[in-house]
Design a protein around this motif. Structure first.
Motif, mmCIF file in Angstrom:
data_model
loop_
_atom_site.group_PDB
_atom_site.id
_atom_site.type_symbol
_atom_site.label_atom_id
_atom_site.label_comp_id
_atom_site.label_asym_id
_atom_site.label_seq_id
_atom_site.Cartn_x
_atom_site.Cartn_y
_atom_site.Cartn_z
ATOM 1 N N ALA A 1 0.843 -1.206 0.000
ATOM 2 C CA ALA A 1 0.000 0.000 0.000
ATOM 3 C C ALA A 1 0.878 1.257 0.000
ATOM 4 O O ALA A 1 0.620 2.216 -0.728
ATOM 5 C CB ALA A 1 -0.926 -0.008 1.212
ATOM 6 N N LYS A 2 1.937 1.223 0.799
ATOM 7 C CA LYS A 2 2.862 2.348 0.903
ATOM 8 C C LYS A 2 3.572 2.569 -0.440
ATOM 9 O O LYS A 2 3.722 3.692 -0.912
ATOM 10 C CB LYS A 2 3.884 2.033 1.994
ATOM 11 N N LYS A 3 4.000 1.453 -1.041
ATOM 12 C CA LYS A 3 4.688 1.543 -2.327
ATOM 13 C C LYS A 3 3.749 2.091 -3.403
ATOM 14 O O LYS A 3 4.139 2.914 -4.233
ATOM 15 C CB LYS A 3 5.205 0.170 -2.761
ATOM 16 N N LEU A 4 2.512 1.629 -3.406
ATOM 17 C CA LEU A 4 1.562 2.079 -4.433
ATOM 18 C C LEU A 4 1.314 3.586 -4.325
ATOM 19 O O LEU A 4 1.234 4.283 -5.332
ATOM 20 C CB LEU A 4 0.243 1.303 -4.329
ATOM 21 N N THR A 5 1.232 4.062 -3.091
ATOM 22 C CA THR A 5 1.049 5.502 -2.879
ATOM 23 C C THR A 5 2.252 6.262 -3.449
ATOM 24 O O THR A 5 2.100 7.273 -4.133
ATOM 25 C CB THR A 5 0.908 5.806 -1.366
ATOM 26 N N ARG A 6 3.431 5.749 -3.166
ATOM 27 C CA ARG A 6 4.671 6.364 -3.643
ATOM 28 C C ARG A 6 4.721 6.351 -5.173
ATOM 29 O O ARG A 6 5.021 7.354 -5.810
ATOM 30 C CB ARG A 6 5.848 5.577 -3.063
ATOM 31 N N TRP A 7 4.426 5.194 -5.789
ATOM 32 C CA TRP A 7 4.482 5.073 -7.241
ATOM 33 C C TRP A 7 3.455 5.991 -7.916
ATOM 34 O O TRP A 7 3.724 6.591 -8.951
ATOM 35 C CB TRP A 7 4.227 3.619 -7.664
ATOM 36 N N GLN A 8 2.258 6.084 -7.291
ATOM 37 C CA GLN A 8 1.229 6.942 -7.890
ATOM 38 C C GLN A 8 1.674 8.404 -7.861
ATOM 39 O O GLN A 8 1.418 9.164 -8.786
ATOM 40 C CB GLN A 8 -0.090 6.744 -7.145
ATOM 41 N N ARG A 9 2.381 8.782 -6.785
ATOM 42 C CA ARG A 9 2.884 10.155 -6.678
ATOM 43 C C ARG A 9 3.962 10.397 -7.750
ATOM 44 O O ARG A 9 4.005 11.446 -8.392
ATOM 45 C CB ARG A 9 3.452 10.396 -5.276
ATOM 46 N N ILE A 10 4.829 9.404 -7.958
ATOM 47 C CA ILE A 10 5.872 9.518 -8.989
ATOM 48 C C ILE A 10 5.219 9.649 -10.369
ATOM 49 O O ILE A 10 5.633 10.471 -11.193
ATOM 50 C CB ILE A 10 6.821 8.293 -8.948
ATOM 51 N N ALA A 11 4.170 8.855 -10.596
ATOM 52 C CA ALA A 11 3.471 8.923 -11.888
ATOM 53 C C ALA A 11 2.852 10.307 -12.087
ATOM 54 O O ALA A 11 2.907 10.876 -13.182
ATOM 55 C CB ALA A 11 2.390 7.842 -11.968
#
Lengths: 244, 244
Positions: free
Chosen positions: B122-132
């Motif tokens: 969940a933490k990684k997905l939040t991070r990746w979505q922010r990068i996107a």
């Protein structure tokens, strides 16, 4: 299979010799007598070998088969990039090596924030060359792309126009698409791609490039980061020249 | 020009509203009344606006012109990648967004070393979505590619075959070149690309993918890192579909 690049003088009489950090690397990999490895002359020729002696600081290998490295593209691609800031240059060197660049040259242009010179540049060049070697080993290349630097924009243009096709990636104004440029060029043996630093190029730089005979090209409407643009351009060139 | 993505509910009656971190960003950029910005609905439509009010925590803008975002590719590209280790995933998300992915999906396959789940995922997905989102803003995209994760390899195949063309990048065995696959497909509106984790795919995974109807493809003889492969594939797809 582990891949090593050695000087031509270390290859001869059906055998090849690894020394220094390469011999150390064989030790780290815990390779044993009889195990296989590829020793490349860095000039596009692979020697498939078998370890015959594990000495202290040197490894001897018998050459079983010699053949051209299959990973080398059929087109010679020179990447010329305005110095990017920080780690972006490392990334650029690594990715361009993987994708198939034959040479990577950084240069100073008007909007470069990073302008390394003297000892700072020498240190960076050593670092970039090491990154290129690592990436060449990992991706199975038959050469290690040379990484160098030019002091001026005009020198970069002079270098670029020596290729069969010289492309100048520019974000605005009159341009053709990268695809149009590659299709119009037909069969080419060498291509140079010039990409800008973070802030891109100035209009007068694009004018000079066009006057020098480079093709001003776009890569679509998406604005690519300075470390991404050469990777995308190389990928397109590999595709267009049947290397993908 | 600064670009912001807002919910459709913040756009209407010839005006658009920025709140929260977007309003804060306008402040950081020291933008003034009357300055221009692009407010995108995240669905491919750009609203070119002029700031009319700089409030505390919100910014109002008058819509001057509305048009389709020119940076959106004409082909919908879904990238499906075996979870890479560490920062490679960040890089993959950033670069694939720049180059034109419409969706990025990570999945677990046999040789994945990284297998995030639960809170870690969940933490990684939040991070990746922010990068996107950051990459979409910077590159001028009209959508923010959704980043998600699938728990299994089979789910990734199920997702991929929903596209007009589904490609499975594989390093050995019987394959066609990426170029052959794209040329044979003709005009396509959507394409999925599956790439593996660090260790690649197992033969039985490739067999299952082929049986499911995916095209097994090579990208030449150079071995690309797991974070590089989707970027090269996307670049080739953009080139082949006239988006470069």
């Amino acid at each position: 299979m582990p891949r090593f690049f050695v000087a031509a003088s270390n290859i001869g009489n059906g055998a090849a010799l690894l020394t220094g950090s390469d011999a150390q690397h064989v030790k780290v990999l815990r390779m044993k007598l009889g195990e296989r490895l590829v020793i490349c002359d860095g000039n596009g020729t692979d020697h498939h070998c078998r370890i015959t002696k594990l000495g202290d600081g040197h490894v001897e290998a018998e050459i079983l088969e010699t053949r051209p490295c299959p990973a080398e593209p059929t087109v010679k691609c020179t990447v010329l990039a305005g110095f990017p800031k920080g780690e972006r240059s490392d990334y650029l060197v690594q990715k361009c090596t993987e994708v198939g660049a034959s040479e990577i040259i950084f240069f100073v242009s008007k909007r470069c924030v990073s302008r390394p010179d003297g000892k700072g540049l020498a240190k960076k060049l050593t670092r970039w060359q090491r990154i290129a070697e690592e990436a060449a080993k990992q991706s199975g290349r038959g050469i290690i792309p040379r990484v160098s630097a030019l002091g001026s924009f005009v020198e970069a243009l002079d270098k670029a126009v020596k290729s069969d096709l010289a492309l100048f990636m520019y974000e605005t104004g009159q341009r053709i698409s990268l695809r149009q440029a590659l299709e119009a060029a037909g069969r080419i043996k060498s291509v140079s791609v010039i990409t800008g630093p973070e802030g891109g190029f100035e209009q007068h730089e694009a004018d000079i490039a066009a006057a020098a005979g480079l093709k001003l090209c776009s890569m679509g409407e998406r604005i690519l980061r300075c470390e991404t643009a050469p990777v995308v351009a190389l990928s397109a060139i590999m595709y267009a020249t049947d290397n993908l």
